[in-house]
Design an enzyme around this catalytic site. Structure first.
Site, short mmCIF file in Angstrom:
data_model
loop_
_atom_site.label_atom_id
_atom_site.label_comp_id
_atom_site.label_asym_id
_atom_site.label_seq_id
_atom_site.Cartn_x
_atom_site.Cartn_y
_atom_site.Cartn_z
N LYS A 102 1.18 4.24 -3.00
CA LYS A 102 0.92 5.68 -2.81
C LYS A 102 2.15 6.53 -3.13
O LYS A 102 2.03 7.68 -3.55
CB LYS A 102 0.40 5.92 -1.38
CG LYS A 102 -0.98 5.31 -1.14
CD LYS A 102 -2.03 5.82 -2.13
CE LYS A 102 -3.41 5.27 -1.89
NZ LYS A 102 -4.41 5.79 -2.82
N TYR A 113 0.84 -1.21 0.00
CA TYR A 113 0.00 0.00 0.00
C TYR A 113 0.87 1.26 0.00
O TYR A 113 0.66 2.17 -0.82
CB TYR A 113 -0.93 0.00 1.22
CG TYR A 113 -1.78 1.26 1.29
CD1 TYR A 113 -2.80 1.48 0.38
CD2 TYR A 113 -1.51 2.25 2.25
CE1 TYR A 113 -3.56 2.65 0.42
CE2 TYR A 113 -2.28 3.41 2.30
CZ TYR A 113 -3.30 3.61 1.38
OH TYR A 113 -4.03 4.78 1.41
N1 LIG Z 1 -9.15 6.72 5.10
C1 LIG Z 1 -7.87 6.94 5.25
O1 LIG Z 1 -7.33 6.91 6.37
C2 LIG Z 1 -7.01 7.30 4.05
C3 LIG Z 1 -5.77 7.90 4.29
C4 LIG Z 1 -4.98 8.22 3.21
C5 LIG Z 1 -5.41 7.97 1.92
N2 LIG Z 1 -6.63 7.38 1.71
C6 LIG Z 1 -7.03 7.11 0.32
O2 LIG Z 1 -8.27 7.73 0.07
C7 LIG Z 1 -8.91 7.06 -1.01
C8 LIG Z 1 -10.37 6.83 -0.63
O3 LIG Z 1 -10.45 5.92 0.46
P1 LIG Z 1 -11.46 6.06 1.66
O4 LIG Z 1 -10.67 6.28 2.87
O5 LIG Z 1 -12.54 7.00 1.32
O6 LIG Z 1 -11.99 4.55 1.75
P2 LIG Z 1 -13.40 3.89 1.53
O7 LIG Z 1 -14.42 4.52 2.41
O8 LIG Z 1 -13.14 2.42 1.68
O9 LIG Z 1 -13.76 4.21 0.02
C9 LIG Z 1 -13.12 3.57 -1.05
C10 LIG Z 1 -13.88 3.85 -2.33
O10 LIG Z 1 -13.20 3.18 -3.41
C11 LIG Z 1 -14.11 2.31 -4.07
N3 LIG Z 1 -13.44 1.11 -4.52
C12 LIG Z 1 -12.71 0.24 -3.75
N4 LIG Z 1 -12.33 -0.80 -4.49
C13 LIG Z 1 -12.82 -0.60 -5.75
C14 LIG Z 1 -12.78 -1.33 -6.95
N5 LIG Z 1 -12.16 -2.51 -7.03
N6 LIG Z 1 -13.39 -0.83 -8.04
C15 LIG Z 1 -14.06 0.35 -7.97
N7 LIG Z 1 -14.12 1.10 -6.86
C16 LIG Z 1 -13.52 0.63 -5.76
C17 LIG Z 1 -15.17 1.97 -3.02
O11 LIG Z 1 -16.40 1.66 -3.64
P3 LIG Z 1 -17.03 0.18 -3.80
O12 LIG Z 1 -16.67 -0.61 -2.60
O13 LIG Z 1 -18.49 0.48 -3.97
O14 LIG Z 1 -16.42 -0.34 -5.07
C18 LIG Z 1 -15.30 3.30 -2.29
O15 LIG Z 1 -16.16 4.15 -2.99
C19 LIG Z 1 -8.12 5.78 -1.25
O16 LIG Z 1 -7.30 5.96 -2.39
C20 LIG Z 1 -7.27 5.64 0.00
O17 LIG Z 1 -6.08 4.94 -0.24
C21 LIG Z 1 -7.43 7.05 2.75
#
Ligand SMILES: NC(=O)c1ccc[n+]([C@@H]2O[C@H](COP(=O)([O-])OP(=O)(O)OC[C@H]3O[C@@H](n4cnc5c(N)ncnc54)[C@H](OP(=O)(O)O)[C@@H]3O)[C@@H](O)[C@H]2O)c1
Length: 250
Positions: free
Chosen positions: A152, A148
């Site tokens: 990133k 992961y």
């Molecule tokens: N939350 C944190 O702490 C954090 C920190 C740093 C960076 N990020 C980054 O922020 C971004 C958004 O994550 P989040 O925190 O909002 O997590 P989240 O709530 O799990 O949302 C992830 C989103 O990506 C979609 N997704 C996942 N797998 C997919 C697939 N195979 N095909 C199409 N869509 C897919 C999910 O939709 P479906 O399940 O409906 O497909 C959901 O809409 C990510 O890139 C993550 O790495 C998050």
């Protein structure tokens, strides 16, 4: 008519970004696997904000998905591309599932790159914008979440390089959130790392949207992580990877 394309629009940061773009009168292409949530958002946004919303249910780990999306959208122009969908997986590398790692690389790296390339002509023509969602994980290696963190690091490096190549043509902004309250920790089996008070997805999305509009190339959310990522630059990597490993191990 121009559209903003957002991946991962069904939950967390992507869902909150979708709300902000809709409120600011952007027509939207919303993409994720969970069609039902996307259909509900379409109804809401079209009624509340009088914008047009196209919904595409796709598994973006499938390497053919980006071409399918491009073909479905051949009659519209994308002027903002938000590559947000992504997931992580916590654990020692030797215990990880190679298929999960492959899917993570496909989604976090390959599809993000393919969508950027496939929509770049539209983005150049419209003097548009790209937001790539990386993470503070991008700034150092991450023992116990090695794949992961590496994905990133790619997103950050790719975004910075593009911002330079496309200067004056397309704005590129790389949003780097720290731990944020979403479904991420559940999917990544990383609940232990996400204790205590954390920013909400809305906090991060508002910051990301404003940073994109201002043309901020590297947008690290929160003062704490701005300081940590700066400290990383002057600390030897041998120390950085040890500290990251200790934090990740919990
Ligand atoms: N939350 C944190 O702490 C954090 C920190 C740093 C960076 N990020 C980054 O922020 C971004 C958004 O994550 P989040 O925190 O909002 O997590 P989240 O709530 O799990 O949302 C992830 C989103 O990506 C979609 N997704 C996942 N797998 C997919 C697939 N195979 N095909 C199409 N869509 C897919 C999910 O939709 P479906 O399940 O409906 O497909 C959901 O809409 C990510 O890139 C993550 O790495 C998050």
């Amino acid at each position: 008519m121009n559209y903003t394309l957002i991946t991962g629009a069904s939950s967390g940061i992507g869902l909150e970004l979708s709300k902000i773009f809709a409120k600011n009168n952007h027509n939207l292409v919303l993409i994720a696997r969970t069609k039902k949530v996307l259909e509900t958002l379409k109804k809401d946004f079209e009624k509340k904000y009088n914008v047009k919303v196209i919904v595409i249910a796709e598994d973006l780990t499938d390497l053919k998905s980006s071409v399918r999306i491009k073909n479905k959208l051949k009659n519209i122009k994308i002027n903002i591309l938000v590559n947000n969908a992504g997931f992580g997986d916590f654990g020692v590398f030797e215990k990880t599932n190679y298929e999960t790692n492959e899917s993570m690389i496909n989604l976090n790296i390959t599809t993000l790159t393919n969508l950027t390339r496939l929509f770049l002509d539209d983005l150049i023509e419209t003097k548009g914008k790209i937001m790539n969602v990386a993470s503070v994980a991008a700034f150092q290696p991450g023992p116990y979440m090695s794949v992961y963190f590496a994905t990133k690091a790619y997103v950050l490096s790719f975004s910075e390089a593009l911002s330079e190549e496309l200067k004056g043509k397309v704005t590129v902004s790389c949003l780097c959130p720290g731990p944020t309250r979403t479904n991420f920790d559940k999917v990544a089996n990383a609940k232990n790392l996400f204790k205590g008070k954390l920013p909400t997805a809305k906090d991060v999305a508002v910051y990301g949207y404003n940073s994109l509009m201002k043309g901020k190339v590297v947008a690290v959310h929160s003062l704490k992580f701005k300081l940590i990522t700066q400290l990383n630059r002057i600390t030897p990597r041998s120390i950085i990877r040890k500290i990251a490993g200790k934090i990740n191990k919990g």
